[in-house]
Design an enzyme around this catalytic site. Sequence first.
Site, PDB file in Angstrom:
ATOM      1  CG  PHE A  24      -2.059   1.222   1.187  1.00 19.78           C
ATOM      2  CD1 PHE A  24      -3.306   1.464   0.720  1.00 19.78           C
ATOM      3  CD2 PHE A  24      -1.897   2.205   2.249  1.00 19.78           C
ATOM      4  CE1 PHE A  24      -3.661   2.491   0.629  1.00 19.78           C
ATOM      5  CE2 PHE A  24      -2.662   3.045   2.474  1.00 19.78           C
ATOM      6  CZ  PHE A  24      -3.388   3.454   1.238  1.00 19.78           C
ATOM      7  N   GLY A  25       0.356   2.166  -0.652  1.00 21.56           N
ATOM      8  CA  GLY A  25       1.306   2.764  -1.146  1.00 21.56           C
ATOM      9  C   GLY A  25       0.191   4.565  -0.917  1.00 21.56           C
ATOM     10  CE1 TYR A  26       2.601   7.713   4.074  1.00 24.22           C
ATOM     11  CE2 TYR A  26       2.524   4.997   3.865  1.00 24.22           C
ATOM     12  CZ  TYR A  26       2.832   5.995   4.557  1.00 24.22           C
ATOM     13  OH  TYR A  26       4.167   5.896   4.850  1.00 24.22           O
ATOM     14  N   GLY A  27       2.344   8.353   0.044  1.00 25.29           N
ATOM     15  CA  GLY A  27       2.770   8.869  -0.135  1.00 25.29           C
ATOM     16  C   GLY A  27       3.345   9.404  -1.547  1.00 25.29           C
ATOM     17  CB  SER A  28       7.368   9.760  -2.713  1.00 22.99           C
ATOM     18  OG  SER A  28       7.365   8.582  -2.544  1.00 22.99           O
ATOM     19  CD  GLU A  99       9.657   4.550   0.712  1.00 27.30           C
ATOM     20  OE1 GLU A  99       9.034   5.000   1.755  1.00 27.30           O
ATOM     21  OE2 GLU A  99       9.571   4.871  -0.941  1.00 27.30           O
TER      22      GLU A  99
HETATM   23  C1  SIN Z   1       4.879   5.700   0.563  1.00 26.55           C
HETATM   24  O1  SIN Z   1       4.961   6.191  -0.179  1.00 26.55           O
HETATM   25  O2  SIN Z   1       3.444   4.846   0.922  1.00 26.55           O
HETATM   26  C2  SIN Z   1       5.343   5.852   1.843  1.00 26.55           C
HETATM   27  C3  SIN Z   1       6.067   7.310   1.619  1.00 26.55           C
HETATM   28  C4  SIN Z   1       6.313   7.861   0.817  1.00 26.55           C
HETATM   29  O3  SIN Z   1       7.457   7.250   0.128  1.00 26.55           O
HETATM   30  O4  SIN Z   1       6.345   8.959   0.394  1.00 26.55           O
END
Ligand code: SIN
Length: 191
Positions: A24-28, A99
């Site tokens: 699951f990704g929530y940022g970049s 990460e």
């Molecule tokens: C994410 O995107 O899920 C982790 C945080 C990031 O890499 O910005």
Amino acid sequence: MSFDTTAINKLMDKFDGHHSVWLFGYGSLIFKADFPFIERRPALIKGWTRRFWQGSHDHRGTADAPGRVATLTPQENAVCEGMAYLVTPEEFEHLDYREKNGYLRLSTDIIFEDGSSVEGLVYIATEDNAAYLGPAPEVDIARQIAASVGPSGRNSDYLLDLAAALRALGKQDSHVFEIESYLKQWGAGTT
Ligand code: SIN
């Protein structure tokens, strides 16, 4: 201060032997998928909320002038919407490196838009990591983001790209959108 989590993440063996794993990704990870994936689907996880409370010394800032990037903070009844990727376990070498500044792989239930769910992984930088910056008013977060740049580019581009990607998915995030509105007032993203 930064802290490299790659060695700890290598010990995460929950999905060993699996041919593929949902991440699951929530940022970049929503707007910059620089890894091969088998499939991707909009999804959410429960009990977490997205906040720009993590310092970035390696991507969107420097050791002396860290930027701010997204992490998740626990919150009862909260929902965090993002993008889930089905990847082969080999991808975690690259992902752990990407990460590495404080994020740990945690297992979580990932819920898809059709209501089905699967156990997968998410990278979370918790408040006990050395690069954690913690809460601040959105205007102060915006000021720090506006001033920061690192090897992966401008910190403001991270925020603006994330806001645009959330909007393209039809998702709301008042924290992200408020920071975006300050950055836009100040002219970020126009050059
Ligand atoms: C994410 O995107 O899920 C982790 C945080 C990031 O890499 O910005």
